[in-house]
Design an enzyme around this catalytic site. Structure first.
Site, PDB file in Angstrom:
ATOM      1  N   SER A 180      -9.910  -1.749   7.135  1.00  0.00           N
ATOM      2  CA  SER A 180      -9.386  -1.471   5.793  1.00  0.00           C
ATOM      3  C   SER A 180      -8.637  -2.600   5.109  1.00  0.00           C
ATOM      4  CB  SER A 180      -8.482  -0.253   5.829  1.00  0.00           C
ATOM      5  OG  SER A 180      -9.257   0.896   5.710  1.00  0.00           O
ATOM      6  N   SER A 227      -9.721   0.871   3.001  1.00  0.00           N
ATOM      7  CA  SER A 227      -8.903   1.768   2.210  1.00  0.00           C
ATOM      8  C   SER A 227      -7.775   1.058   1.448  1.00  0.00           C
ATOM      9  CB  SER A 227      -8.309   2.846   3.121  1.00  0.00           C
ATOM     10  OG  SER A 227      -7.417   2.260   4.057  1.00  0.00           O
ATOM     11  N   LYS A 237       0.864  -1.186   0.000  1.00  0.00           N
ATOM     12  CA  LYS A 237       0.000   0.000   0.000  1.00  0.00           C
ATOM     13  C   LYS A 237       0.899   1.233   0.000  1.00  0.00           C
ATOM     14  CE  LYS A 237      -3.971   1.548   2.894  1.00  0.00           C
ATOM     15  NZ  LYS A 237      -4.828   1.148   4.036  1.00  0.00           N
TER      16      LYS A 237
HETATM   17  N1  GLN Z   1     -13.603   3.008   6.694  1.00  0.00           N
HETATM   18  C1  GLN Z   1     -12.901   3.333   7.909  1.00  0.00           C
HETATM   19  C2  GLN Z   1     -12.545   4.804   7.916  1.00  0.00           C
HETATM   20  O1  GLN Z   1     -12.843   5.485   6.980  1.00  0.00           O
HETATM   21  C3  GLN Z   1     -11.693   2.460   8.061  1.00  0.00           C
HETATM   22  C4  GLN Z   1     -10.478   2.910   7.396  1.00  0.00           C
HETATM   23  C5  GLN Z   1      -9.263   2.095   7.729  1.00  0.00           C
HETATM   24  O2  GLN Z   1      -9.318   1.030   8.349  1.00  0.00           O
HETATM   25  N2  GLN Z   1      -8.103   2.636   7.370  1.00  0.00           N
HETATM   26  O3  GLN Z   1     -12.016   5.324   8.853  1.00  0.00           O
END
Ligand code: GLN
Length: 457
Positions: free
Chosen positions: A145, A121, A46
């Site tokens: 995520s 994400s 990532k």
């Molecule tokens: N969807 C969650 C957020 O927007 C999780 C994001 C994540 O785990 N990085 O915070």
């Protein structure tokens, strides 16, 4: 360059126009002749993992010109184990979001059907593993995520115990919730990966001191005598019959293979507060963490007459509207006069939720539930009622894994209309071998291993 690497690079370039999964494809990778546990593994990371000499953007326009000056510990460990990193993948900007649609390089598309999201994400990492272009990809998991995109892309997604994998060199989102995680195509690869990545790191004071002893080769997937808790609250609010059917079918198979299945309920009122509590903590911590993205020392700077004007213009133009909204909420919660009844109150609710989770785990070895209420949403059709129990509970209960720091994994459960969906497993802190054993058992029962979706271009 080995045959595998050449093939992977070719495949990444081939699928890029339809998946948009990569920010950088590293065509000039350096390899060595040494042998290690990840020899022949082609890997992606990532783009919030710092990589020496390679663009490291965290999916944000504000860092779109930032070249890493050192390797994150996880990257270093991969290289030491002779793995080869061939790509940096797209993510929701700074890890914030769950759609895969907010990276500065544009939306990421699901390899199974490009009309659908890949989830986020860690979108790009999930896609390159699901498409079979790489064997493993690093992600990060602050709310879900890794575990949610794993469900949407039909692969294994791991978030180990908090502190198991060093976060040194990972651009943070919310420090008390951030975990390094990763994707693979099967459970054994996931176990081997954890052996390589885990360990105390003097550069990350939150890492666990006790080493994780080798366990991958002794996994059996034997469920006899194991107690599996089914998280009833999550199932009750899922209105997709196909998801419930797949899950119930899996539960029957678990029972048939010797597991004792127990229904577990968590205090519903409290569970409904998990997502709002998460947003307060995550937004407050993100606001503090990202205060350094001023573009004064690094990053994409906009013109201005003085520092204030430069910072204003750069931050306003550099972040998407979702992030700006979250920074406003975070700043509000952190204000001196608000801290007690917003940020600190959220921390207390977090503690209560972890106590609930502890109780739920008291009499079982693992808790399971569908990792998403249904398959990946169609892009543009994510119109779920944000105050519904389905959203607050069934779609977002996995934040409990971040609140507690307990290990949690998603593995494929089945397909609905040819789109994949996963099941999530959570166990107590520092019990990754147990978690992987249950995951392996499920993989053996579903037969869903190495589910690669060849992308048609
Ligand atoms: N969807 C969650 C957020 O927007 C999780 C994001 C994540 O785990 N990085 O915070």
């Amino acid at each position: 360059m080995s045959e595998q690497i050449v093939k992977a690079l070719k495949e990444l370039h081939r699928i890029q126009p339809v998946t948009n999964a990569c920010i950088t494809i590293i065509d000039d990778v350096s390899t060595s002749n040494h042998v290690g546990p990840l020899s022949d593994w082609v890997i992606a990371a990532k783009d919030n993992f710092a990589t020496d000499g390679i663009l490291t953007t965290a999916g944000s326009k504000i860092l779109s010109n930032y070249i890493g000056v050192y390797d994150a510990t996880a990257i270093k460990k991969i290289k030491e184990a002779c793995g080869v990193i061939v790509a940096k993948t797209a993510l929701d900007e700074l890890g914030m979001g769950g759609t895969g649609l907010t990276c500065f390089t544009g939306p990421v598309f699901n390899p199974y059907n490009q009309n659908h999201q890949a989830g986020g994400s860690s979108s790009g990492s999930a896609v390159v593993v699901a498409a079979g272009a790489v064997r493993m990809a690093l992600g990060s998991d602050t709310g879900d995520s890794v575990r949610k995109p794993a469900s949407f892309c039909g692969i294994v997604g791991v978030k180990p115990t908090y502190g198991r994998i060093s976060r040194y060199g990972v651009i943070p989102y919310a420090s008390s919730l951030d975990h390094v995680g990763y994707f693979t195509q099967n459970v054994l690869d996931a176990a081997v990966t954890l052996e390589v990545l885990s360990g105390f790191d003097p550069l990350d004071p939150t890492t666990i001191i006790e080493p994780l002893l080798p366990f991958a080769q002794s996994l059996t997937g034997d469920l006899k005598g194991k107690k599996i808790g089914v998280l009833k609250n999550v199932i009750e609010h899922i209105d997709h019959v196909e998801t419930c059917d797949l899950f119930n079918d899996l539960v029957s198979k678990l029972e048939d293979s010797g597991a004792e299945v127990i229904e577990v309920m968590i205090n519903e009122q409290l569970l409904k507060t998990a997502l709002p509590t998460y947003y307060i903590i995550a937004n407050c911590e993100a606001t503090a963490n990202h205060a350094n993205l001023t573009t004064v020392n690094f990053g994409l700077r906009q013109p201005g007459l003085d520092l204030k004007e430069i910072m204003n213009a750069s931050r306003t133009g550099g972040f998407n509207s979702l992030l700006r909204k979250r920074f406003v909420i975070g700043s509000y919660g952190l204000k001196d006069e608000n801290q007690e009844f917003i940020f600190k109150k959220a921390q207390k609710v977090r503690r209560l939720l972890v106590q609930e989770l502890n109780q739920a785990l008291e009499n079982v070895d693992a808790l399971i539930a569908p990792a998403s209420s249904t398959i990946a949403p169609k892009i543009g059709e994510d119109n779920i009622d944000k105050l519904s129990n389905k959203h607050l509970i069934s779609e977002n209960y996995m934040v409990l894994g971040n609140f507690s720091g307990y290990p949690s994994i998603t593995v494929p459960m089945g397909y609905i209309h040819e789109m994949p969906i996963g099941v999530n497993i959570t166990t107590k802190a520092n019990t990754e071998p147990l978690m992987f054993d249950v995951a392996l058992a499920i993989e053996m029962l579903t037969g869903l291993k190495n589910q690669v979706k060849k992308v048609i271009v």
